[in-house]
Design an enzyme around this catalytic site. Structure first.
Site, mmCIF file in Angstrom:
data_model
loop_
_atom_site.group_PDB
_atom_site.id
_atom_site.type_symbol
_atom_site.label_atom_id
_atom_site.label_comp_id
_atom_site.label_asym_id
_atom_site.label_seq_id
_atom_site.Cartn_x
_atom_site.Cartn_y
_atom_site.Cartn_z
ATOM 1 N N ASP A 8 6.872 -0.392 -4.375
ATOM 2 C CA ASP A 8 5.480 -0.771 -4.176
ATOM 3 C C ASP A 8 5.524 -2.163 -3.525
ATOM 4 O O ASP A 8 6.559 -2.839 -3.552
ATOM 5 C CB ASP A 8 4.768 -0.812 -5.540
ATOM 6 C CG ASP A 8 3.354 -1.336 -5.440
ATOM 7 O OD1 ASP A 8 2.611 -0.883 -4.544
ATOM 8 O OD2 ASP A 8 2.982 -2.207 -6.255
ATOM 9 N N LEU A 9 4.419 -2.589 -2.931
ATOM 10 C CA LEU A 9 4.415 -3.893 -2.252
ATOM 11 C C LEU A 9 3.752 -4.998 -3.094
ATOM 12 O O LEU A 9 4.422 -5.898 -3.605
ATOM 13 C CB LEU A 9 3.690 -3.761 -0.901
ATOM 14 C CG LEU A 9 3.465 -5.059 -0.131
ATOM 15 C CD1 LEU A 9 4.787 -5.672 0.300
ATOM 16 C CD2 LEU A 9 2.575 -4.800 1.086
ATOM 17 N N ASP A 10 2.416 -4.858 -3.236
ATOM 18 C CA ASP A 10 1.646 -5.898 -3.932
ATOM 19 C C ASP A 10 2.044 -5.962 -5.404
ATOM 20 O O ASP A 10 1.950 -4.966 -6.114
ATOM 21 C CB ASP A 10 0.139 -5.578 -3.831
ATOM 22 C CG ASP A 10 -0.351 -5.555 -2.394
ATOM 23 O OD1 ASP A 10 -0.586 -6.640 -1.850
ATOM 24 O OD2 ASP A 10 -0.482 -4.467 -1.820
ATOM 25 N N THR A 16 0.401 -10.768 -4.028
ATOM 26 C CA THR A 16 -0.817 -10.861 -3.222
ATOM 27 C C THR A 16 -2.078 -10.687 -4.076
ATOM 28 O O THR A 16 -3.178 -10.882 -3.563
ATOM 29 C CB THR A 16 -0.816 -9.785 -2.121
ATOM 30 O OG1 THR A 16 -0.344 -8.590 -2.700
ATOM 31 C CG2 THR A 16 0.055 -10.198 -0.958
ATOM 32 N N LYS A 44 -5.366 -3.476 -9.539
ATOM 33 C CA LYS A 44 -3.980 -3.346 -9.069
ATOM 34 C C LYS A 44 -3.668 -1.891 -8.755
ATOM 35 O O LYS A 44 -3.890 -1.010 -9.588
ATOM 36 C CB LYS A 44 -2.996 -3.894 -10.108
ATOM 37 C CG LYS A 44 -3.017 -5.411 -10.151
ATOM 38 C CD LYS A 44 -1.919 -5.958 -11.045
ATOM 39 C CE LYS A 44 -1.932 -7.487 -10.996
ATOM 40 N NZ LYS A 44 -1.014 -8.066 -11.996
ATOM 41 N N GLY A 45 -3.140 -1.651 -7.580
ATOM 42 C CA GLY A 45 -2.789 -0.292 -7.176
ATOM 43 C C GLY A 45 -3.966 0.537 -6.709
ATOM 44 O O GLY A 45 -3.800 1.670 -6.273
ATOM 45 N N ARG A 48 -8.675 -0.104 -1.307
ATOM 46 C CA ARG A 48 -9.752 -1.038 -0.963
ATOM 47 C C ARG A 48 -11.131 -0.421 -1.231
ATOM 48 O O ARG A 48 -11.988 -1.052 -1.859
ATOM 49 C CB ARG A 48 -9.635 -1.436 0.511
ATOM 50 C CG ARG A 48 -10.414 -2.688 0.861
ATOM 51 C CD ARG A 48 -10.279 -2.996 2.346
ATOM 52 N NE ARG A 48 -8.888 -2.980 2.781
ATOM 53 C CZ ARG A 48 -8.494 -2.901 4.049
ATOM 54 N NH1 ARG A 48 -9.395 -2.836 5.016
ATOM 55 N NH2 ARG A 48 -7.205 -2.877 4.365
ATOM 56 N N SER A 113 3.111 2.107 -0.677
ATOM 57 C CA SER A 113 2.033 1.176 -1.045
ATOM 58 C C SER A 113 0.668 1.743 -0.707
ATOM 59 O O SER A 113 0.512 2.476 0.261
ATOM 60 C CB SER A 113 2.236 -0.136 -0.282
ATOM 61 O OG SER A 113 1.075 -0.936 -0.331
ATOM 62 N N ALA A 114 -0.335 1.361 -1.499
ATOM 63 C CA ALA A 114 -1.716 1.764 -1.215
ATOM 64 C C ALA A 114 -2.349 0.890 -0.135
ATOM 65 O O ALA A 114 -3.418 1.197 0.378
ATOM 66 C CB ALA A 114 -2.552 1.660 -2.489
ATOM 67 N N SER A 115 -1.682 -0.206 0.217
ATOM 68 C CA SER A 115 -2.292 -1.178 1.130
ATOM 69 C C SER A 115 -2.254 -0.733 2.583
ATOM 70 O O SER A 115 -1.255 -0.207 3.055
ATOM 71 C CB SER A 115 -1.562 -2.516 1.018
ATOM 72 O OG SER A 115 -2.035 -3.403 2.008
ATOM 73 N N LYS A 144 -2.897 6.663 -5.667
ATOM 74 C CA LYS A 144 -2.219 6.623 -6.965
ATOM 75 C C LYS A 144 -3.303 6.696 -8.043
ATOM 76 O O LYS A 144 -4.346 6.079 -7.865
ATOM 77 C CB LYS A 144 -1.444 5.295 -7.113
ATOM 78 C CG LYS A 144 -0.356 5.085 -6.068
ATOM 79 C CD LYS A 144 0.197 3.652 -6.139
ATOM 80 C CE LYS A 144 1.158 3.394 -4.986
ATOM 81 N NZ LYS A 144 1.681 2.004 -4.956
ATOM 82 N N GLU A 168 7.296 -0.376 -9.576
ATOM 83 C CA GLU A 168 5.830 -0.461 -9.604
ATOM 84 C C GLU A 168 5.333 -1.511 -10.592
ATOM 85 O O GLU A 168 5.912 -1.674 -11.658
ATOM 86 C CB GLU A 168 5.245 0.886 -10.048
ATOM 87 C CG GLU A 168 4.625 1.703 -8.959
ATOM 88 C CD GLU A 168 3.373 1.101 -8.334
ATOM 89 O OE1 GLU A 168 2.771 0.167 -8.900
ATOM 90 O OE2 GLU A 168 2.989 1.585 -7.261
ATOM 91 N N ASP A 169 4.236 -2.168 -10.255
ATOM 92 C CA ASP A 169 3.634 -3.130 -11.192
ATOM 93 C C ASP A 169 2.300 -2.641 -11.758
ATOM 94 O O ASP A 169 1.716 -3.313 -12.599
ATOM 95 C CB ASP A 169 3.397 -4.484 -10.517
ATOM 96 C CG ASP A 169 2.263 -4.406 -9.515
ATOM 97 O OD1 ASP A 169 2.256 -3.465 -8.695
ATOM 98 O OD2 ASP A 169 1.365 -5.267 -9.565
HETATM 99 C C1 G6P Z 1 -2.536 -2.498 -3.517
HETATM 100 C C2 G6P Z 1 -3.141 -3.610 -4.361
HETATM 101 C C3 G6P Z 1 -4.623 -3.398 -4.520
HETATM 102 C C4 G6P Z 1 -5.293 -3.234 -3.158
HETATM 103 C C5 G6P Z 1 -4.679 -2.050 -2.421
HETATM 104 C C6 G6P Z 1 -5.269 -1.859 -1.028
HETATM 105 O O1 G6P Z 1 -2.500 -1.340 -4.258
HETATM 106 O O2 G6P Z 1 -2.526 -3.653 -5.628
HETATM 107 O O3 G6P Z 1 -5.167 -4.506 -5.201
HETATM 108 O O4 G6P Z 1 -6.682 -3.045 -3.288
HETATM 109 O O5 G6P Z 1 -3.277 -2.272 -2.300
HETATM 110 O O6 G6P Z 1 -4.896 -2.953 -0.237
HETATM 111 P P1 G6P Z 1 -5.473 -3.281 1.194
HETATM 112 O O7 G6P Z 1 -4.514 -4.317 1.724
HETATM 113 O O8 G6P Z 1 -5.441 -2.018 2.007
HETATM 114 O O9 G6P Z 1 -6.855 -3.786 1.027
HETATM 115 MG MG MG Z 2 1.297 -3.077 -6.891
#
Ligand code: G6P
Ligand code: MG
Length: 217
Positions: A8-10, A16, A44-45, A48, A113-115, A144, A168-169
């Site tokens: 996972d990233l964040d 972040t 977290k996770g 957006r 990652s979900a980001s 997730k 994962e966090d």
């Molecule tokens: C991760 C973070 C979340 C964030 C999501 C989407 O899962 O833990 O807090 O909302 O990514 O990130 P983004 O960068 O696409 O807004």
């Molecule tokens: Mg995370």
């Protein structure tokens, strides 16, 4: 044996959450309500769009679809201002050590990652090239705890799910890894991550012996 290690990233590679917090807090304040660190924990996770839905619910506010889209853009624009100031000093302790060890030992390494900002963040902190594959919020349709992101991250490096290990966090992320029948490693507090197969506070606690065990079993 070649296993797949999915990060996972964040909250795992970089912290972040503090930048997400500042951007969401400013947005909530502009709408006339507050946003707390405790609420931030629950995002977290979470993607957006789902995060904004939750925040509006907490603020007992409804907005038009058009305004919703504007708020999403606004939040991300502010978030990216923080991201643009990041450099490799923000990589969490011992993450590079583990990534390098896995690479030296010919293990598969991918991001799950979900980001939607995953690539830009990895570029900013200069570790994009440590990953064989990136699966992020732009590539998945189910968030997730659905296992989709990790199944895709395994597929992208040609490793079977049962040969994968996930770092994962978030609770949702640990649940996603478990649902994918992967080994889940929680990074953070045992109180939150008790569903994980193993839990460590951070990567400084992850020994070479432990990694070897994961590779060889
Ligand atoms: C991760 C973070 C979340 C964030 C999501 C989407 O899962 O833990 O807090 O909302 O990514 O990130 P983004 O960068 O696409 O807004
Ligand atoms: Mg995370």
């Amino acid at each position: 044996k070649r296993k797949g290690f999915i990060f996972d990233l964040d909250g795992v590679i970089v912290d972040t959450a503090k930048y997400h917090f500042l951007a969401w807090k400013n947005l909530a304040n502009s709408l006339g309500f507050d946003f707390t660190e405790i609420q931030n924990e629950q995002l977290k996770g979470v993607s957006r769009v789902e995060s904004l839905k939750k925040i509006l619910t907490w603020g007992e506010t409804t907005v038009s679809e058009e305004k919703f889209q504007d708020l999403m853009t606004l939040k991300n624009t502010e978030y990216l201002e923080f991201i643009n100031k990041m450099d490799d000093s923000e990589i969490l302790p011992d993450v590079p050590r583990v990534l390098d060890y896995l690479k030296d030992n010919k293990q598969g390494v991918s991001l799950g990652s979900a980001s939607k900002n995953a690539r830009v963040i990895l570029e900013k902190v200069n570790i994009l090239d440590k990953f064989e594959a990136i699966v992020d919020g732009n590539d998945v349709s189910k968030a997730k705890p659905d296992p989709e992101v990790f199944l895709n991250a395994a597929d992208a490096i040609n490793v079977k799910p049962e040969d994968c290990i996930v770092f994962e966090d978030s609770v949702a992320g640990v649940q996603a890894a478990n649902a994918a029948h992967m080994i889940s490693i929680g990074i953070g507090s045992e109180d939150v991550l008790h569903e994980a197969d193993y839990i460590f506070n951070d990567f400084t606690e992850i020994s070479t012996e432990f990694i070897n065990k994961l590779i060889n079993n």
